[in-house]
Design an enzyme around this catalytic site. Structure first.
Site, PDB file in Angstrom:
ATOM      1  N   GLU A 179      19.098   1.184  -9.985  1.00 25.05           N
ATOM      2  CA  GLU A 179      19.317   1.526  -8.575  1.00 25.05           C
ATOM      3  C   GLU A 179      19.198   3.037  -8.357  1.00 25.05           C
ATOM      4  O   GLU A 179      18.707   3.483  -7.313  1.00 25.05           O
ATOM      5  CB  GLU A 179      20.690   1.023  -8.114  1.00 25.05           C
ATOM      6  CG  GLU A 179      20.703  -0.506  -8.011  1.00 25.05           C
ATOM      7  CD  GLU A 179      22.083  -1.060  -7.712  1.00 25.05           C
ATOM      8  OE1 GLU A 179      22.986  -0.850  -8.557  1.00 25.05           O
ATOM      9  OE2 GLU A 179      22.267  -1.684  -6.654  1.00 25.05           O
TER      10      GLU A 179
ATOM     11  N   GLU B 288      23.131  -7.611 -12.849  1.00 28.20           N
ATOM     12  CA  GLU B 288      24.509  -7.754 -12.344  1.00 28.20           C
ATOM     13  C   GLU B 288      24.966  -9.195 -12.259  1.00 28.20           C
ATOM     14  O   GLU B 288      26.134  -9.509 -12.482  1.00 28.20           O
ATOM     15  CB  GLU B 288      24.627  -7.097 -10.962  1.00 28.20           C
ATOM     16  CG  GLU B 288      24.676  -5.577 -10.977  1.00 28.20           C
ATOM     17  CD  GLU B 288      23.305  -4.915 -10.970  1.00 28.20           C
ATOM     18  OE1 GLU B 288      22.292  -5.618 -11.237  1.00 28.20           O
ATOM     19  OE2 GLU B 288      23.230  -3.697 -10.702  1.00 28.20           O
TER      20      GLU B 288
HETATM   21  N1  3HC Z   1      29.049  -0.034 -19.352  1.00 26.20           N
HETATM   22  C1  3HC Z   1      29.896   0.250 -20.364  1.00 26.20           C
HETATM   23  N2  3HC Z   1      29.597   0.048 -21.656  1.00 26.20           N
HETATM   24  C2  3HC Z   1      28.401  -0.466 -21.925  1.00 26.20           C
HETATM   25  C3  3HC Z   1      27.468  -0.799 -20.932  1.00 26.20           C
HETATM   26  C4  3HC Z   1      27.827  -0.551 -19.579  1.00 26.20           C
HETATM   27  N3  3HC Z   1      27.009  -0.808 -18.572  1.00 26.20           N
HETATM   28  N4  3HC Z   1      26.366  -1.308 -21.511  1.00 26.20           N
HETATM   29  C5  3HC Z   1      26.587  -1.276 -22.830  1.00 26.20           C
HETATM   30  N5  3HC Z   1      27.816  -0.779 -23.092  1.00 26.20           N
HETATM   31  C6  3HC Z   1      28.421  -0.562 -24.404  1.00 26.20           C
HETATM   32  C7  3HC Z   1      28.675  -1.868 -25.136  1.00 26.20           C
HETATM   33  O1  3HC Z   1      29.923  -2.412 -24.788  1.00 26.20           O
HETATM   34  C8  3HC Z   1      28.617  -1.408 -26.589  1.00 26.20           C
HETATM   35  O2  3HC Z   1      29.847  -0.827 -26.897  1.00 26.20           O
HETATM   36  P1  3HC Z   1      30.470  -0.975 -28.371  1.00 26.20           P
HETATM   37  O3  3HC Z   1      29.462  -0.361 -29.297  1.00 26.20           O
HETATM   38  O4  3HC Z   1      31.744  -0.268 -28.267  1.00 26.20           O
HETATM   39  O5  3HC Z   1      30.626  -2.466 -28.596  1.00 26.20           O
HETATM   40  C9  3HC Z   1      27.556  -0.302 -26.573  1.00 26.20           C
HETATM   41  O6  3HC Z   1      27.469   0.115 -25.208  1.00 26.20           O
HETATM   42  C10 3HC Z   1      26.182  -0.742 -27.030  1.00 26.20           C
HETATM   43  O7  3HC Z   1      25.833  -1.921 -26.301  1.00 26.20           O
HETATM   44  P2  3HC Z   1      25.057  -3.131 -26.991  1.00 26.20           P
HETATM   45  O8  3HC Z   1      25.695  -3.486 -28.282  1.00 26.20           O
HETATM   46  O9  3HC Z   1      24.926  -4.193 -25.964  1.00 26.20           O
HETATM   47  O10 3HC Z   1      23.656  -2.422 -27.303  1.00 26.20           O
HETATM   48  P3  3HC Z   1      22.197  -3.011 -27.267  1.00 26.20           P
HETATM   49  O11 3HC Z   1      21.314  -1.925 -27.708  1.00 26.20           O
HETATM   50  O12 3HC Z   1      22.144  -4.335 -27.932  1.00 26.20           O
HETATM   51  O13 3HC Z   1      21.883  -3.306 -25.715  1.00 26.20           O
HETATM   52  C11 3HC Z   1      21.819  -2.849 -23.380  1.00 26.20           C
HETATM   53  C12 3HC Z   1      21.809  -2.268 -24.806  1.00 26.20           C
HETATM   54  C13 3HC Z   1      20.554  -3.689 -23.144  1.00 26.20           C
HETATM   55  C14 3HC Z   1      21.871  -1.725 -22.410  1.00 26.20           C
HETATM   56  C15 3HC Z   1      23.053  -3.781 -23.227  1.00 26.20           C
HETATM   57  O14 3HC Z   1      24.191  -3.075 -23.652  1.00 26.20           O
HETATM   58  C16 3HC Z   1      23.314  -4.270 -21.832  1.00 26.20           C
HETATM   59  O15 3HC Z   1      22.695  -5.209 -21.386  1.00 26.20           O
HETATM   60  N6  3HC Z   1      24.278  -3.632 -21.131  1.00 26.20           N
HETATM   61  C17 3HC Z   1      24.719  -4.059 -19.848  1.00 26.20           C
HETATM   62  C18 3HC Z   1      23.762  -3.674 -18.776  1.00 26.20           C
HETATM   63  C19 3HC Z   1      24.290  -4.094 -17.430  1.00 26.20           C
HETATM   64  O16 3HC Z   1      24.797  -5.186 -17.258  1.00 26.20           O
HETATM   65  N7  3HC Z   1      24.164  -3.210 -16.443  1.00 26.20           N
HETATM   66  C20 3HC Z   1      24.620  -3.492 -15.135  1.00 26.20           C
HETATM   67  C21 3HC Z   1      26.048  -3.085 -15.010  1.00 26.20           C
HETATM   68  S1  3HC Z   1      26.748  -3.566 -13.450  1.00 26.20           S
HETATM   69  C22 3HC Z   1      26.153  -2.420 -12.368  1.00 26.20           C
HETATM   70  O17 3HC Z   1      25.379  -1.582 -12.721  1.00 26.20           O
HETATM   71  C23 3HC Z   1      26.694  -2.510 -10.981  1.00 26.20           C
HETATM   72  C24 3HC Z   1      25.905  -1.702 -10.004  1.00 26.20           C
HETATM   73  O18 3HC Z   1      24.948  -2.525  -9.368  1.00 26.20           O
HETATM   74  C25 3HC Z   1      26.771  -1.114  -8.957  1.00 26.20           C
END
Ligand code: 3HC
Ligand code: NAI
Length: 656
Positions: free
Chosen positions: A104, A124
């Site tokens: 975004e 999301e």
């Molecule tokens: N917020 C906080 N922590 C996060 C995070 C996030 N968005 N995304 C990843 N992390 C943390 C994980 O909890 C993990 O922490 P840990 O090592 O302490 O367990 C660390 O980062 C690494 O994450 P992964 O093990 O998942 O690492 P990968 O390399 O396998 O994957 C990724 C990376 C593809 C970015 C995956 O972490 C992911 O899909 N993250 C979530 C992405 C997401 O859902 N984003 C949308 C959030 S909601 C939002 O943005 C609302 C907005 O519209 C207002």
């Protein structure tokens, strides 16, 4: 503390760098840093701004760990609006994954460029939310309504080149991203490229019926989930009203979802999945063993799928069968599975051929002398398994990891059949093994730390979600299935019908009701297992009387055309009065007076059975933590993620 956002001038371009490991999530400090950078840039000599990230990825979203805490300014939607109205040309340069709030932010730029390997998405919905920083309003303006709905309701990211085709990315940059992006910005300036505010664009023409089409599809595909439907409402609003009104509506719906139970459950699940990968008592610095070749013993239902899993991750596999005929049968099933994947568009023909080429067959154990990992998947016969492990001990090189895919057998007894129990563990895949994400990693009493660490890391490489389990009958998942199955049978005797039980559980969100699952797996499997038990071991006769009688009447489940239901040629179930009669007769015989059983009672008793066993599993240390059980049930048994898993669900119902 220094800011995770750094701003420097490179010639006439202001470069904003975000450095907030591991995934550059939009924490409060990042939002503040971005705002400061834009304020600084507003007053300096820069002519254009470039946003780029350090580390392995572009901004991967809002900081999920801040959700549920009091919100702190600057709020992300306001920040995106502020960045969008920057008086200077604003370009985002994407590598890794630009997800959620991260994407975004990029949508608020005038132009987006990306590395070819980058992926963008709005996941999301997987957290029970909708894109809440203008994403539902800006995405359809750039990509059109259908592509926007697809992206947001699936939550699946797309590759940058495809994002280029849909208008979400403007330029693909080969080679060094910073250098390439700076050149791109210079070119835009030299060409006099106009500023292009996404929110000011019109939503492209579309068929107004598309919204109801998506609603209807999602009512089936995402049954019971509120976020996907809310996303459709927001995109419909984007098409019908000015940006400001649509954005206000988006914010209202986002807040509702954030405060609702489904998002809380899915956020719990996000962290549960990541916690499951961690082993509390394992030193952080354990060196893992290399795994570059694998052998699978037994090319049946499980062995074939396991072989495909490794081949699909680029790891060569030797599949060992008992003789040439069995090997041919096993390889033919694998060929059929790959052909099916190509037909369904899941794999390209080339990719399928490349994966298939990594699987070779053998009937001679001598060929296993050099493999790094062996997974045994032969019949569930403890003596046969011990025999095979003794043979593996004789032929495999020192340091090879020896794993069993057993569903129930004692991993310690299997390890004891070798002279190297430290190298033995369980790797329990779920059927179909090349599709199901769950992997129970069964830690034997003697399993070495580095063996465990290697397999946890390997799980990620083969795209599985690993959960550690201790040794007991059925480990975590199948052990919990036993009281669940028993309770299902008691409900039938007490007055419910198979269709009522299944509908109640499917309405609760289970992928499939328990009786349909039993019919799918085959009622003869449990029947055979019970034959070797004493009456005492079998427990309450109410828990097996009906399925025993069904098997004795030739009703083995789907494979025989009837079980708890009758099946047509397409394996579609219909309720069967004969089954009702068998249940009523069994109840009368056992002296059970039938009564009306409510749907709520069905859900309470079946989920209660899971939770009660889950609690014992945690107390006994078989599972490291309650949330691991949630991961097992969601990924292995079709428990609805939007309820967080059985243990989270129970916590929120009150344990009483
Ligand atoms: N917020 C906080 N922590 C996060 C995070 C996030 N968005 N995304 C990843 N992390 C943390 C994980 O909890 C993990 O922490 P840990 O090592 O302490 O367990 C660390 O980062 C690494 O994450 P992964 O093990 O998942 O690492 P990968 O390399 O396998 O994957 C990724 C990376 C593809 C970015 C995956 O972490 C992911 O899909 N993250 C979530 C992405 C997401 O859902 N984003 C949308 C959030 S909601 C939002 O943005 C609302 C907005 O519209 C207002
Ligand atoms: P299956 O009967 O489909 O396949 C077993 C295969 O092993 C057969 O092809 C057989 O020819 C082969 N085999 C037997 N002895 C052998 C030997 N000495 N050397 C080489 N191959 C030999 O069985 P399935 O369902 O694949 O189960 C295998 C194991 O996986 C069992 O331990 C089972 O409990 C476990 N499991 C099964 C699941 C399922 O849903 N089917 C799920 C998870 C685990």
């Amino acid at each position: 503390m220094s800011s995770p956002v750094n701003y420097t001038l490179t010639g006439n371009i202001g470069v904003i760098r975000v450095d907030n490991p591991p995934v550059n999530a939009l924490s409060h400090a990042v939002r503040e840093g971005l705002l400061d950078a834009f304020e600084t840039a507003a007053g300096d000599a820069s002519e254009a701004l470039l946003l780029i990230c350090e580390g392995r990825t572009f901004i991967a979203g809002a900081d999920i760990s801040e959700f549920g805490q009091p919100p702190r300014e600057p709020f992300l939607p306001d920040l995106c609006d502020r960045m969008e109205v920057s008086a200077k040309l604003f370009v985002a340069a994407i590598h890794g994954t630009a997800l959620g709030g991260g994407f975004e932010v990029a949508l608020s730029a005038d132009y987006r460029c990306a590395s070819p390997s980058a992926r963008v998405g709005l996941p999301e919905v997987k957290l029970g939310l909708l894109p809440g920083a203008g994403g539902t309003q800006r995405t359809p303006r750039l990509a059109g309504v259908e592509a926007a709905l697809q992206l947001m309701t699936s939550g699946a990211p797309i590759a940058a080149p495809m994002a280029g085709e849909t208008g979400l990315v403007d330029e693909i940059i080969d080679g060094d991203l910073l250098e390439g992006a700076l050149d791109y910005v210079r070119k835009l300036l030299a060409d006099g490229a106009p500023q292009r505010r996404t929110s000011a664009l019109a939503v492209p023409e579309h068929d107004p019926a598309i919204f109801d089409r998506f609603r209807a599809t999602l009512a089936g595909k995402a049954r019971g989930q509120v976020a996907p439907q809310a996303i459709v409402d927001c995109v419909e609003k984007a098409a019908a009203t000015p940006y400001e009104d649509g954005a206000a509506y988006e914010r209202q719906r986002f807040t509702e979802l954030m405060n609702g139970g489904q998002s809380k459950a899915l956020r719990h699940f996000f962290f549960a999945e990541r916690a499951a990968a961690k082993i509390d008592d394992l030193p952080k610095d354990v060196a893992v063993r290399p795994v570059d070749s694998v052998a699978v013993i037994g090319g049946g239902t499980m062995g074939g799928g396991i072989a495909m899993t490794f081949a699909n991750a680029g790891i060569p596999v030797t599949l060992v069968e008992i003789d040439d005929d069995a090997l041919e049968r096993g390889l033919a099933i694998i060929d059929g599975n790959y052909a099916g994947s190509v037909k369904r568009g899941k794999l390209s023909e080339d990719k399928a051929a490349a994966c298939r080429a990594l699987i070779t067959g053998a009937t001679d154990y001598a060929q296993l002398a050099d493999v790094d990992l062996v997974i045994e998947a032969v019949f569930e016969d403890p003596n046969l398994k011990k025999e095979i492990f003794a043979k593996l001990d004789a032929v495999c090189k020192d340091g090879a990891i020896l794993a069993t895919n057993t569903s129930y057998q004692d991993v310690n007894a299997i390890a004891a059949a070798t002279g190297r129990p430290q190298d033995v563990l369980g790797l329990h895949f779920f059927s179909p093994a090349h599709i199901m994400k769950l992997l129970e990693v069964v830690r034997g009493a003697a399993t070495a730390d580095d063996v465990l660490a290697t397999c946890m890391q390997l799980a990620k490489r083969i795209r599985k979600v690993p959960v550690v389990a201790g040794v007991c009958y059925g480990f975590i998942g199948n052990r919990m299935l036993q009281p669940y199955a028993a309770q299902t049978q008691l409900l039938l005797l007490e007055g419910a019908t198979p269709e009522q039980v299944d509908t109640a559980m499917e309405d609760f969100g289970m992928a499939m009701g328990p009786l349909r699952v039993f019919d799918l797996a085959g009622l003869d499997v449990g029947y055979k297992a019970r034959q070797s038990l004493s009456d005492e071991q079998k427990g309450d006769p109410g828990s097996y009387r009906v399925p025993d009688q069904l098997v004795e009447a030739g009703r083995l489940g789907q494979k025989s055309g009837s079980g708890f239901y009758s099946y047509d040629e397409n394996r579609r179930p219909t309720p069967d009065p004969e089954v009702h009669r068998i249940i009523e007769a069994a109840a009368a015989d056992l002296g059970v007076e039938r009564r009306t059983v409510s749907d709520d009672e069905i859900v309470d008793r079946l989920v209660g059975a899971l939770v009660d066993e889950g609690r014992k599993i945690v107390d006994e240390g078989i599972a490291q933590r309650a949330s691991d059980i949630d991961v097992v049930y969601v990924y292995g048994y079709g428990f609805p993620a939007f309820r967080g898993g059985p243990m989270f669900y129970a916590d929120n119902q009150g344990t009483a």
